[in-house]
Design a protein around this motif. Structure first.
Motif, PDB file in Angstrom:
ATOM      1  N   SER A  33       0.801  -1.226   0.000  1.00  0.00           N
ATOM      2  CA  SER A  33       0.000   0.000   0.000  1.00  0.00           C
ATOM      3  C   SER A  33       0.834   1.277   0.000  1.00  0.00           C
ATOM      4  O   SER A  33       0.329   2.338  -0.378  1.00  0.00           O
ATOM      5  CB  SER A  33      -0.944   0.017   1.206  1.00  0.00           C
ATOM      6  N   ASP A  34       2.091   1.205   0.413  1.00  0.00           N
ATOM      7  CA  ASP A  34       2.947   2.390   0.426  1.00  0.00           C
ATOM      8  C   ASP A  34       3.487   2.618  -0.984  1.00  0.00           C
ATOM      9  O   ASP A  34       4.186   1.772  -1.545  1.00  0.00           O
ATOM     10  CB  ASP A  34       4.096   2.188   1.407  1.00  0.00           C
ATOM     11  N   ALA A  35       3.151   3.765  -1.562  1.00  0.00           N
ATOM     12  CA  ALA A  35       3.498   4.014  -2.961  1.00  0.00           C
ATOM     13  C   ALA A  35       5.002   4.009  -3.186  1.00  0.00           C
ATOM     14  O   ALA A  35       5.499   3.449  -4.174  1.00  0.00           O
ATOM     15  CB  ALA A  35       2.893   5.344  -3.414  1.00  0.00           C
ATOM     16  N   ARG A  36       5.753   4.638  -2.292  1.00  0.00           N
ATOM     17  CA  ARG A  36       7.207   4.687  -2.443  1.00  0.00           C
ATOM     18  C   ARG A  36       7.826   3.301  -2.279  1.00  0.00           C
ATOM     19  O   ARG A  36       8.739   2.911  -3.021  1.00  0.00           O
ATOM     20  CB  ARG A  36       7.801   5.662  -1.432  1.00  0.00           C
ATOM     21  N   ALA A  37       7.345   2.545  -1.302  1.00  0.00           N
ATOM     22  CA  ALA A  37       7.875   1.195  -1.094  1.00  0.00           C
ATOM     23  C   ALA A  37       7.563   0.308  -2.290  1.00  0.00           C
ATOM     24  O   ALA A  37       8.399  -0.497  -2.720  1.00  0.00           O
ATOM     25  CB  ALA A  37       7.301   0.598   0.185  1.00  0.00           C
ATOM     26  N   LYS A  38       6.355   0.453  -2.844  1.00  0.00           N
ATOM     27  CA  LYS A  38       5.986  -0.338  -4.014  1.00  0.00           C
ATOM     28  C   LYS A  38       6.934  -0.037  -5.172  1.00  0.00           C
ATOM     29  O   LYS A  38       7.467  -0.954  -5.813  1.00  0.00           O
ATOM     30  CB  LYS A  38       4.546  -0.021  -4.426  1.00  0.00           C
ATOM     31  N   ALA A  39       7.161   1.252  -5.435  1.00  0.00           N
ATOM     32  CA  ALA A  39       8.035   1.632  -6.544  1.00  0.00           C
ATOM     33  C   ALA A  39       9.456   1.114  -6.342  1.00  0.00           C
ATOM     34  O   ALA A  39      10.080   0.566  -7.256  1.00  0.00           O
ATOM     35  CB  ALA A  39       8.027   3.149  -6.713  1.00  0.00           C
ATOM     36  N   ALA A  40       9.967   1.276  -5.134  1.00  0.00           N
ATOM     37  CA  ALA A  40      11.324   0.795  -4.837  1.00  0.00           C
ATOM     38  C   ALA A  40      11.409  -0.718  -4.971  1.00  0.00           C
ATOM     39  O   ALA A  40      12.371  -1.265  -5.520  1.00  0.00           O
ATOM     40  CB  ALA A  40      11.730   1.229  -3.433  1.00  0.00           C
ATOM     41  N   GLY A  41      10.395  -1.411  -4.476  1.00  0.00           N
ATOM     42  CA  GLY A  41      10.399  -2.864  -4.544  1.00  0.00           C
ATOM     43  C   GLY A  41      10.366  -3.373  -5.969  1.00  0.00           C
ATOM     44  O   GLY A  41      11.044  -4.350  -6.323  1.00  0.00           O
ATOM     45  N   VAL A  42       9.590  -2.714  -6.814  1.00  0.00           N
ATOM     46  CA  VAL A  42       9.482  -3.138  -8.211  1.00  0.00           C
ATOM     47  C   VAL A  42      10.805  -2.919  -8.941  1.00  0.00           C
ATOM     48  O   VAL A  42      11.252  -3.781  -9.714  1.00  0.00           O
ATOM     49  CB  VAL A  42       8.330  -2.380  -8.899  1.00  0.00           C
ATOM     50  N   ILE A  43      11.434  -1.788  -8.702  1.00  0.00           N
ATOM     51  CA  ILE A  43      12.731  -1.525  -9.337  1.00  0.00           C
ATOM     52  C   ILE A  43      13.759  -2.566  -8.894  1.00  0.00           C
ATOM     53  O   ILE A  43      14.510  -3.123  -9.701  1.00  0.00           O
ATOM     54  CB  ILE A  43      13.198  -0.096  -9.014  1.00  0.00           C
ATOM     55  N   ALA A  44      13.782  -2.862  -7.609  1.00  0.00           N
ATOM     56  CA  ALA A  44      14.719  -3.859  -7.092  1.00  0.00           C
ATOM     57  C   ALA A  44      14.378  -5.256  -7.600  1.00  0.00           C
ATOM     58  O   ALA A  44      15.280  -6.072  -7.834  1.00  0.00           O
ATOM     59  CB  ALA A  44      14.705  -3.831  -5.570  1.00  0.00           C
ATOM     60  N   MET A  45      13.092  -5.540  -7.777  1.00  0.00           N
ATOM     61  CA  MET A  45      12.682  -6.850  -8.277  1.00  0.00           C
ATOM     62  C   MET A  45      13.246  -7.092  -9.673  1.00  0.00           C
ATOM     63  O   MET A  45      13.740  -8.182  -9.978  1.00  0.00           O
ATOM     64  CB  MET A  45      11.161  -6.948  -8.286  1.00  0.00           C
ATOM     65  N   ARG A  46      13.178  -6.079 -10.520  1.00  0.00           N
ATOM     66  CA  ARG A  46      13.739  -6.270 -11.864  1.00  0.00           C
ATOM     67  C   ARG A  46      15.255  -6.417 -11.799  1.00  0.00           C
ATOM     68  O   ARG A  46      15.847  -7.216 -12.545  1.00  0.00           O
ATOM     69  CB  ARG A  46      13.368  -5.116 -12.780  1.00  0.00           C
ATOM     70  N   GLN A  47      15.904  -5.655 -10.928  1.00  0.00           N
ATOM     71  CA  GLN A  47      17.349  -5.816 -10.764  1.00  0.00           C
ATOM     72  C   GLN A  47      17.680  -7.245 -10.359  1.00  0.00           C
ATOM     73  O   GLN A  47      18.646  -7.843 -10.846  1.00  0.00           O
ATOM     74  CB  GLN A  47      17.867  -4.833  -9.709  1.00  0.00           C
ATOM     75  N   ALA A  48      16.868  -7.795  -9.455  1.00  0.00           N
ATOM     76  CA  ALA A  48      17.093  -9.158  -8.995  1.00  0.00           C
ATOM     77  C   ALA A  48      16.891 -10.163 -10.125  1.00  0.00           C
ATOM     78  O   ALA A  48      17.656 -11.124 -10.268  1.00  0.00           O
ATOM     79  CB  ALA A  48      16.155  -9.473  -7.832  1.00  0.00           C
ATOM     80  N   TRP A  49      15.873  -9.933 -10.946  1.00  0.00           N
ATOM     81  CA  TRP A  49      15.632 -10.835 -12.073  1.00  0.00           C
ATOM     82  C   TRP A  49      16.809 -10.796 -13.048  1.00  0.00           C
ATOM     83  O   TRP A  49      17.305 -11.836 -13.489  1.00  0.00           O
ATOM     84  CB  TRP A  49      14.335 -10.457 -12.775  1.00  0.00           C
ATOM     85  N   LEU A  50      17.262  -9.608 -13.368  1.00  0.00           N
ATOM     86  CA  LEU A  50      18.379  -9.475 -14.301  1.00  0.00           C
ATOM     87  C   LEU A  50      19.662 -10.086 -13.748  1.00  0.00           C
ATOM     88  O   LEU A  50      20.520 -10.557 -14.503  1.00  0.00           O
ATOM     89  CB  LEU A  50      18.598  -7.998 -14.651  1.00  0.00           C
ATOM     90  N   ALA A  51      19.788 -10.092 -12.414  1.00  0.00           N
ATOM     91  CA  ALA A  51      20.966 -10.681 -11.769  1.00  0.00           C
ATOM     92  C   ALA A  51      20.855 -12.197 -11.644  1.00  0.00           C
ATOM     93  O   ALA A  51      21.801 -12.855 -11.197  1.00  0.00           O
ATOM     94  CB  ALA A  51      21.170 -10.058 -10.389  1.00  0.00           C
ATOM     95  N   GLY A  52      19.709 -12.764 -12.016  1.00  0.00           N
ATOM     96  CA  GLY A  52      19.514 -14.206 -11.921  1.00  0.00           C
ATOM     97  C   GLY A  52      19.137 -14.688 -10.535  1.00  0.00           C
ATOM     98  O   GLY A  52      19.277 -15.885 -10.236  1.00  0.00           O
ATOM     99  N   ASP A  53      18.629 -13.786  -9.684  1.00  0.00           N
ATOM    100  CA  ASP A  53      18.317 -14.145  -8.308  1.00  0.00           C
ATOM    101  C   ASP A  53      16.860 -14.561  -8.097  1.00  0.00           C
ATOM    102  O   ASP A  53      16.475 -14.879  -6.969  1.00  0.00           O
ATOM    103  CB  ASP A  53      18.626 -12.967  -7.378  1.00  0.00           C
ATOM    104  N   LEU A  54      16.062 -14.560  -9.167  1.00  0.00           N
ATOM    105  CA  LEU A  54      14.664 -14.950  -9.052  1.00  0.00           C
ATOM    106  C   LEU A  54      14.358 -16.095 -10.004  1.00  0.00           C
ATOM    107  O   LEU A  54      14.936 -16.190 -11.087  1.00  0.00           O
ATOM    108  CB  LEU A  54      13.733 -13.767  -9.370  1.00  0.00           C
ATOM    109  N   GLN A  55      13.429 -16.940  -9.589  1.00  0.00           N
ATOM    110  CA  GLN A  55      12.930 -18.024 -10.427  1.00  0.00           C
ATOM    111  C   GLN A  55      11.634 -17.561 -11.096  1.00  0.00           C
ATOM    112  O   GLN A  55      11.094 -16.493 -10.771  1.00  0.00           O
ATOM    113  CB  GLN A  55      12.692 -19.273  -9.575  1.00  0.00           C
ATOM    114  N   LEU A  56      11.115 -18.385 -12.005  1.00  0.00           N
ATOM    115  CA  LEU A  56       9.837 -18.065 -12.647  1.00  0.00           C
ATOM    116  C   LEU A  56       9.047 -19.339 -12.847  1.00  0.00           C
ATOM    117  O   LEU A  56       9.442 -20.218 -13.611  1.00  0.00           O
ATOM    118  CB  LEU A  56      10.068 -17.371 -13.993  1.00  0.00           C
TER     119      LEU A  56
END
Length: 283
Positions: A33-56
């Motif tokens: 629900s926190d707009a800033r936290a959501k935005a930060a989390g989404v940016i970091a999520m893509r960084q994690a995906w590009l780094a190979g740290d997430l599964q799908l």
């Protein structure tokens, strides 16, 4: 032009309780629900995906255990006609416009996250595409929210409407309807509206805001192109003729009527064909 809302994958892991699947993590940030936290989390999520740290897991049927989308207590959501219009000649009016744009980008984060988690059994490239969209929308939100602070306002200070998410709810049962009507209708309207908004901001000498809109228009052409790509893919998979399919879905779901002026070059750059634009009465 940089936004200070960046985070790191370690922050995401800490906040999201070690969720390591991309679609599950997208659902987590959608519920935030926190707009800033959501935005930060989404940016970091893509960084994690590009780094190979997430599964799908593309096959999993996920269920939302929390209310979605998560949104802050402010802004107050009202009917579109109840959103107060303010003169661009005043600082408050300019801030109101920036706020409206920030709200659109906040909704766009949610729309992209919803596209990632909600629809299983799509190709991996589909999820990667919408993850990119989510990250870029988060970046846009940060730029606008930060600029709003320079005008002595913050996100939530003005009322806003919810029509973007309402269409997402209507199309939640079918990825084809979602691809047809959210990116190709609602988000494509942004391609049409942005040049005039940029001109208004430049006219009142808000060059920083005008430059933010340049970034947004550039990226939104790519976002609409992604919608076009996956709409075409789904039509081919289901052996549907795209122009007739789009017209039928627009009628079925009562999509908003398109109104001039249209940014035809941007729509063509985003992958609409001349035949499609003609069928939509866009000239």
């Amino acid at each position: 032009m940089n936004s200070p809302i960046l985070s790191t994958f370690s922050d995401v892991v800490s906040i999201s309780s070690n969720i390591l699947d991309l679609r599950q993590l997208a659902l987590h940030w959608l519920a935030e629900s926190d707009a800033r936290a959501k935005a930060a989390g989404v940016i970091a999520m893509r960084q994690a995906w590009l780094a190979g740290d997430l599964q799908l897991d593309m096959q999993a049927d996920l269920l939302a255990s929390m209310a979605i989308p998560g949104r802050p207590d402010k802004p107050d959501l009202v009917a579109p006609l109840e959103v107060k219009r303010r003169s661009m000649a005043t600082p408050e009016g300019r801030a109101s416009l920036i706020h409206a744009l920030a709200h659109i980008e906040f909704n766009a984060i949610n729309l992209a996250l919803d596209a990632v988690w909600r629809f299983p059994n799509m190709p991996e490239a589909y999820y990667v595409d919408w993850l990119q969209v989510a990250q870029e929308e988060a970046y846009h939100f940060g730029l606008l929210a930060d600029h709003l602070l320079t005008l002595n306002y913050q996100y939530g200070d003005f009322s806003a409407h919810n029509s973007l998410w309402e269409l997402a709810e209507k199309t939640q049962a079918d990825v084809l309807a979602r691809m047809a009507l959210v990116p190709r209708t609602m988000e494509a309207r942004g391609l049409d509206a942005t040049p005039a908004l940029r001109a208004k901001l430049a006219q009142v000498k808000d060059q920083a805001a005008a430059e933010i809109l340049d970034i947004i228009l550039r990226d939104e052409i790519g976002h609409v192109a992604i919608g076009n790509r996956w709409f075409a893919y789904l039509c081919e998979q289901r052996q549907l003729e795209p122009i007739a399919c789009f017209a039928a879905l627009a009628t079925e779901f009562r999509a908003p009527q398109l109104r001039a002026p249209f940014n035809v070059p941007a729509r063509l750059a985003a992958g609409f064909t001349q035949e499609e634009l003609h069928a939509m009465k866009i000239e």
